[in-house]
Design a protein around this motif. Structure first.
Motif, PDB file in Angstrom:
ATOM      1  N   UNK A   1      -9.966   2.275   3.456  1.00  0.00           N
ATOM      2  CA  UNK A   1      -9.568   2.358   2.055  1.00  0.00           C
ATOM      3  C   UNK A   1      -8.055   2.471   1.964  1.00  0.00           C
ATOM      4  N   UNK A   2      -7.475   1.857   0.947  1.00  0.00           N
ATOM      5  CA  UNK A   2      -6.051   2.037   0.669  1.00  0.00           C
ATOM      6  C   UNK A   2      -5.843   2.178  -0.828  1.00  0.00           C
ATOM      7  N   UNK A   3      -4.775   2.856  -1.164  1.00  0.00           N
ATOM      8  CA  UNK A   3      -4.264   2.859  -2.535  1.00  0.00           C
ATOM      9  C   UNK A   3      -3.033   1.972  -2.536  1.00  0.00           C
TER      10      UNK A   3
ATOM     11  N   UNK B   1       0.827  -1.210   0.000  1.00  0.00           N
ATOM     12  CA  UNK B   1       0.000   0.000   0.000  1.00  0.00           C
ATOM     13  C   UNK B   1       0.857   1.254   0.000  1.00  0.00           C
ATOM     14  N   UNK B   2       0.273   2.352  -0.502  1.00  0.00           N
ATOM     15  CA  UNK B   2       0.981   3.630  -0.513  1.00  0.00           C
ATOM     16  C   UNK B   2       0.226   4.731   0.219  1.00  0.00           C
ATOM     17  N   UNK B   3      -1.073   4.520   0.470  1.00  0.00           N
ATOM     18  CA  UNK B   3      -1.870   5.524   1.168  1.00  0.00           C
ATOM     19  C   UNK B   3      -3.028   4.842   1.878  1.00  0.00           C
ATOM     20  N   UNK B   4      -3.411   5.363   3.061  1.00  0.00           N
ATOM     21  CA  UNK B   4      -4.503   4.786   3.836  1.00  0.00           C
ATOM     22  C   UNK B   4      -5.493   5.871   4.253  1.00  0.00           C
ATOM     23  N   UNK B   5      -6.768   5.468   4.380  1.00  0.00           N
ATOM     24  CA  UNK B   5      -7.819   6.353   4.873  1.00  0.00           C
ATOM     25  C   UNK B   5      -8.770   5.526   5.732  1.00  0.00           C
ATOM     26  N   UNK B   6      -9.127   6.053   6.903  1.00  0.00           N
ATOM     27  CA  UNK B   6     -10.100   5.394   7.756  1.00  0.00           C
ATOM     28  C   UNK B   6     -11.408   6.154   7.767  1.00  0.00           C
ATOM     29  N   UNK B   7     -12.513   5.495   7.415  1.00  0.00           N
ATOM     30  CA  UNK B   7     -13.818   6.119   7.438  1.00  0.00           C
ATOM     31  C   UNK B   7     -14.639   5.617   8.609  1.00  0.00           C
TER      32      UNK B   7
END
Length: 212
Positions: free
Chosen positions: A176-178, A165-171
């Motif tokens: 979500x990850x890229x 992975x290169x980026x993470x987001x927590x909702x």
């Protein structure tokens, strides 16, 4: 007093990053110091008390911080040595220190090193390490820890089934990850189709969003 127009937080300067959630504000200055203000019922201001503050307070006992993120009533920060520290509400283990006891002072998340990015959801936390591995901990009622279960966890563990992975987001209830190829992966609650997979079926493990 509420304000319908912007007001300057006059006691802060040289701010490089900010975060907010519900009744909490967080700022990171150029010297790596963290400042917090707002509600403090669970110790989420990190000053060793549970007293609310209408002015920014510097969080003591922290070395140089590189990133900040705020959950519903907890804060996570990334220290320059690649470790993750957090404080505040911990009823679901979102501080990652192996307990479910709230903390009004920073505690270190267990077993992490080489972390390069952090993210928080409502009552859970994510970390991305230098090898592209994603770690999660905390509340898991929607399966958003990505471990195939809905069981809360008070320590970081790896999200299996993800490419680097290169980026993470927590909702709220989903992650979500890229990945390193630019593809998007999601998991957790999908009531409104927020996983982007063409259905409203939740997933307790990562699924790739088609069409990227």
């Amino acid at each position: 007093t509420d304000s319908s127009t912007p007001v300057l937080v006059s006691t802060l300067s040289n701010i490089e990053a900010i975060a907010a959630e519900e009744s909490l504000g967080v700022a990171l200055d150029a010297s790596g110091r963290v400042w917090t203000w707002g509600q403090n019922e669970y110790g989420q201001l990190g000053d060793g008390t549970t007293t609310d503050s209408s002015v920014p307070l510097m969080v003591p006992s922290l070395a140089t911080i590189e990133a900040v993120s705020a959950g519903r009533a907890h804060v996570a920060v990334l220290q320059s040595d690649g470790t993750v520290w957090s404080w505040g509400l911990n009823g679901s283990g979102q501080l990652g220190n192996g307990t479910s006891v709230d903390s009004s002072a920073p505690v270190e998340a267990l077993g992490l090193s080489g972390v390069v990015a952090i993210a928080t959801g409502d009552d859970w936390t994510m970390a991305l390490d230098e090898d592209g591995v994603v770690w999660t901990w905390g509340y898991n009622g929607f399966g958003h820890l990505g471990d195939g279960t809905t069981i809360a966890r008070n320590y970081p563990d790896v999200v299996a089934g993800l490419p680097s992975a290169s980026q993470i987001v927590g909702g709220y209830g989903f992650g979500m990850v890229i990945d390193s190829h630019g593809s998007v992966w999601t998991w957790g609650s999908n009531q409104y189709g927020q996983l982007g997979v063409g259905s409203t079926t939740s997933s307790f493990s990562p699924v790739e969003v088609a069409g990227w």
